[in-house]
Design a protein around this motif. Structure first.
Motif, PDB file in Angstrom:
ATOM      1  N   GLN A 114      -8.277  15.004  -0.396  1.00  0.00           N
ATOM      2  CA  GLN A 114      -8.169  13.895  -1.339  1.00  0.00           C
ATOM      3  C   GLN A 114      -6.810  13.179  -1.284  1.00  0.00           C
ATOM      4  OE1 GLN A 114      -6.259  13.917  -4.430  1.00  0.00           O
ATOM      5  NE2 GLN A 114      -6.882  11.804  -4.892  1.00  0.00           N
ATOM      6  N   PRO A 115      -5.679  13.886  -1.267  1.00  0.00           N
ATOM      7  CA  PRO A 115      -4.397  13.171  -1.204  1.00  0.00           C
ATOM      8  C   PRO A 115      -4.276  12.286   0.037  1.00  0.00           C
ATOM      9  CG  PRO A 115      -4.056  15.459  -1.814  1.00  0.00           C
ATOM     10  CD  PRO A 115      -5.483  15.344  -1.380  1.00  0.00           C
ATOM     11  N   ASP A 116      -4.840  12.744   1.166  1.00  0.00           N
ATOM     12  CA  ASP A 116      -4.794  11.958   2.395  1.00  0.00           C
ATOM     13  C   ASP A 116      -5.658  10.706   2.269  1.00  0.00           C
ATOM     14  OD1 ASP A 116      -3.231  14.005   3.468  1.00  0.00           O
ATOM     15  OD2 ASP A 116      -4.984  15.064   4.245  1.00  0.00           O
ATOM     16  N   LEU A 117      -6.860  10.871   1.718  1.00  0.00           N
ATOM     17  CA  LEU A 117      -7.780   9.743   1.570  1.00  0.00           C
ATOM     18  C   LEU A 117      -7.253   8.716   0.577  1.00  0.00           C
ATOM     19  CD1 LEU A 117     -11.155  11.689   1.556  1.00  0.00           C
ATOM     20  CD2 LEU A 117     -10.355  10.121   3.331  1.00  0.00           C
ATOM     21  N   ASN A 118      -6.459   9.157  -0.381  1.00  0.00           N
ATOM     22  CA  ASN A 118      -5.819   8.222  -1.304  1.00  0.00           C
ATOM     23  C   ASN A 118      -4.593   7.566  -0.670  1.00  0.00           C
ATOM     24  OD1 ASN A 118      -3.386   8.435  -3.727  1.00  0.00           O
ATOM     25  ND2 ASN A 118      -5.082   7.012  -4.016  1.00  0.00           N
ATOM     26  N   GLY A 119      -3.805   8.362   0.016  1.00  0.00           N
ATOM     27  CA  GLY A 119      -2.547   7.872   0.572  1.00  0.00           C
ATOM     28  C   GLY A 119      -2.685   6.779   1.609  1.00  0.00           C
ATOM     29  N   VAL A 120      -3.806   6.786   2.345  1.00  0.00           N
ATOM     30  CA  VAL A 120      -3.957   5.802   3.415  1.00  0.00           C
ATOM     31  C   VAL A 120      -4.204   4.379   2.894  1.00  0.00           C
ATOM     32  CG1 VAL A 120      -4.756   7.487   5.099  1.00  0.00           C
ATOM     33  CG2 VAL A 120      -6.431   6.345   3.637  1.00  0.00           C
ATOM     34  N   TRP A 121      -4.307   4.223   1.584  1.00  0.00           N
ATOM     35  CA  TRP A 121      -4.451   2.893   0.983  1.00  0.00           C
ATOM     36  C   TRP A 121      -3.091   2.271   0.668  1.00  0.00           C
ATOM     37  CZ3 TRP A 121      -9.107   0.324  -0.238  1.00  0.00           C
ATOM     38  CH2 TRP A 121     -10.269   1.052   0.071  1.00  0.00           C
ATOM     39  N   LYS A 122      -2.020   2.911   1.047  1.00  0.00           N
ATOM     40  CA  LYS A 122      -0.677   2.477   0.665  1.00  0.00           C
ATOM     41  C   LYS A 122      -0.369   1.056   1.140  1.00  0.00           C
ATOM     42  CE  LYS A 122       4.042   4.247   0.458  1.00  0.00           C
ATOM     43  NZ  LYS A 122       4.939   5.389   0.816  1.00  0.00           N
ATOM     44  N   LYS A 123      -0.812   0.693   2.337  1.00  0.00           N
ATOM     45  CA  LYS A 123      -0.525  -0.643   2.863  1.00  0.00           C
ATOM     46  C   LYS A 123      -1.416  -1.711   2.226  1.00  0.00           C
ATOM     47  CE  LYS A 123       1.059   0.855   7.434  1.00  0.00           C
ATOM     48  NZ  LYS A 123       0.824   0.772   8.900  1.00  0.00           N
ATOM     49  N   LEU A 124      -2.658  -1.341   1.941  1.00  0.00           N
ATOM     50  CA  LEU A 124      -3.622  -2.323   1.457  1.00  0.00           C
ATOM     51  C   LEU A 124      -3.612  -2.449  -0.064  1.00  0.00           C
ATOM     52  CD1 LEU A 124      -5.777  -4.277   2.478  1.00  0.00           C
ATOM     53  CD2 LEU A 124      -7.458  -2.450   2.273  1.00  0.00           C
ATOM     54  N   CYS A 125      -3.573  -1.318  -0.769  1.00  0.00           N
ATOM     55  CA  CYS A 125      -3.606  -1.305  -2.243  1.00  0.00           C
ATOM     56  C   CYS A 125      -2.545  -0.332  -2.753  1.00  0.00           C
ATOM     57  CB  CYS A 125      -4.978  -0.895  -2.750  1.00  0.00           C
ATOM     58  SG  CYS A 125      -6.335  -1.950  -2.221  1.00  0.00           S
ATOM     59  N   PRO A 126      -1.279  -0.687  -2.642  1.00  0.00           N
ATOM     60  CA  PRO A 126      -0.213   0.249  -3.026  1.00  0.00           C
ATOM     61  C   PRO A 126      -0.280   0.700  -4.488  1.00  0.00           C
ATOM     62  CG  PRO A 126       0.651  -1.975  -2.684  1.00  0.00           C
ATOM     63  CD  PRO A 126      -0.740  -1.969  -2.156  1.00  0.00           C
ATOM     64  N   ASP A 127      -0.851  -0.127  -5.358  1.00  0.00           N
ATOM     65  CA  ASP A 127      -0.938   0.242  -6.775  1.00  0.00           C
ATOM     66  C   ASP A 127      -1.880   1.418  -7.018  1.00  0.00           C
ATOM     67  OD1 ASP A 127       0.815  -1.770  -7.363  1.00  0.00           O
ATOM     68  OD2 ASP A 127      -0.702  -3.205  -8.020  1.00  0.00           O
ATOM     69  N   PHE A 128      -2.774   1.689  -6.053  1.00  0.00           N
ATOM     70  CA  PHE A 128      -3.726   2.791  -6.204  1.00  0.00           C
ATOM     71  C   PHE A 128      -3.161   4.128  -5.733  1.00  0.00           C
ATOM     72  CE2 PHE A 128      -7.730  -0.093  -5.874  1.00  0.00           C
ATOM     73  CZ  PHE A 128      -7.642  -0.357  -7.236  1.00  0.00           C
ATOM     74  N   VAL A 129      -2.038   4.083  -5.018  1.00  0.00           N
ATOM     75  CA  VAL A 129      -1.500   5.298  -4.385  1.00  0.00           C
ATOM     76  C   VAL A 129      -0.411   5.896  -5.259  1.00  0.00           C
ATOM     77  CG1 VAL A 129      -0.376   6.243  -2.339  1.00  0.00           C
ATOM     78  CG2 VAL A 129      -2.056   4.396  -2.113  1.00  0.00           C
TER      79      VAL A 129
END
Length: 330
Positions: free
Chosen positions: A240-255
């Motif tokens: 789960q942390p990996d699947l969340n973290g990969v959104w850092k470039k696209l949706c940084p507010d979600f990470v």
């Protein structure tokens, strides 16, 4: 591929545009999804191994070139993985004759080129993605709506946004996949490394059993059913942390606080090299890296022709009329 100034500019601007779409639609991280396809040579050994060398010298169809396409996806929260879609060139391979495809850990589809075409993607969207969104969202008492972010692959119909009133579809700017697409920010690369490690682990388990097969015997018997099992194991290793973290470039507010993958590809590669020693395989990290990189290679026309020839020969042997003709001739 070298990215142009325009592509990089589009990659800088799009996250702001997406943030506005998310805010306007009132989506939370659980309701935003991304999926992406990748190719996998499911039966391929590092090129310096004896098994790979022997296959190269053999005439005709080579199992190491037998490829599948997989589609992986998850939501931005990282707490809901979608069941992988698997596209193979055969609808009913012999190895799966005793299995019900409905109970496989993948969604099984077939295409002569083992590619996700528009019909397959539309079927996946309507009969798998939409029900999955319902299953993911309702337990959290969230509104039944979702935002699906896609790249511009040929198999992704532009009409998807009109197929369901509660699912909004947004396409990434052209040629920005490597910069923005969440599944491309380490998920797929990690999966391929995990898959190889799982396959080596299976080989060790089988060959070390009392009376077990040799490595060559194991590899000869390794079929698409074994591959599906290892795909499931590898996908389960993405956390789960990996699947969340990969959104850092696209949706940084979600990470929240992403420090990188727990198991880096480099670390898994080292594991595979060590496991290779247990199998008496003389491989180095560069051999594993070469194998992992090879999954993105295009198949040649000769490869596709050979696939079709082998399929025709198999069908010909199985066809009752052909068998009857052989009996008459004999």
């Amino acid at each position: 591929m070298k990215l142009s100034v325009q592509m990089r500019q589009a990659a800088r601007v799009f996250p702001k545009t997406l943030a506005e779409i998310i805010e306007k639609g009132g989506y939370c991280a659980q309701q935003v999804f991304n999926v992406d396809e990748t190719r996998l040579f499911w039966k391929k050994m590092p090129s310096r191994t004896d098994i790979a060398k022997e296959e190269k010298s053999m005439p005709g169809y080579k199992a190491a070139k037998d490829r599948i396409t997989l589609l992986f996806g998850a939501n931005a929260a990282g707490d809901f993985k979608l069941k992988p879609l698997l596209v193979y060139r055969l609808e009913n391979p012999r190895a799966l004759h005793r299995y019900s495809k409905a109970f496989l850990p993948v969604i099984w589809k077939s295409d002569p080129k083992a590619q996700v075409n528009k019909d397959i993607f539309e079927d996946w969207f309507n009969y798998h993605f939409v029900p999955s969104v319902f299953a993911a969202i309702i337990p959290d008492n969230l509104a039944f709506k979702a935002l699906l972010i896609l790249d511009n692959a040929p198999g992704h119909p532009t009409s998807l946004g009109d197929m369901h009133p509660d699912i909004q579809v947004v396409f990434l700017p052209p040629n920005t996949t490597s910069l923005l697409q969440p599944m491309e920010q380490g998920v797929i690369a990690s999966f391929k490394a995990y898959y190889l490690r799982s396959t080596f682990g299976q080989a060790i388990w089988e060959t070390e059993k009392q009376g077990g097969p040799t490595l060559k015997e194991f590899w000869k018997s390794f079929n698409i059913c074994h591959a599906v099992k290892n795909i499931d194991e590898a996908w389960n290793e993405i956390k789960q942390p990996d699947l969340n973290g990969v959104w850092k470039k696209l949706c940084p507010d979600f990470v929240s606080d992403f420090k990188g993958f727990t198991d880096t590809v480099k670390k898994v590669t080292k594991n595979v090299v060590e496991m290779g020693k247990d199998l008496n395989l003389d491989i180095a990290p560069k051999d594993v890296e070469e194998l992992l990189a090879s999954h993105s290679e295009e198949l040649t026309n000769e490869d596709l022709i050979e696939w079709n020839r082998k399929k025709w020969q198999r069908n010909k042997k199985m066809h009752p009329l052909f068998k009857r003709l052989l009996l008459v001739k004999s």
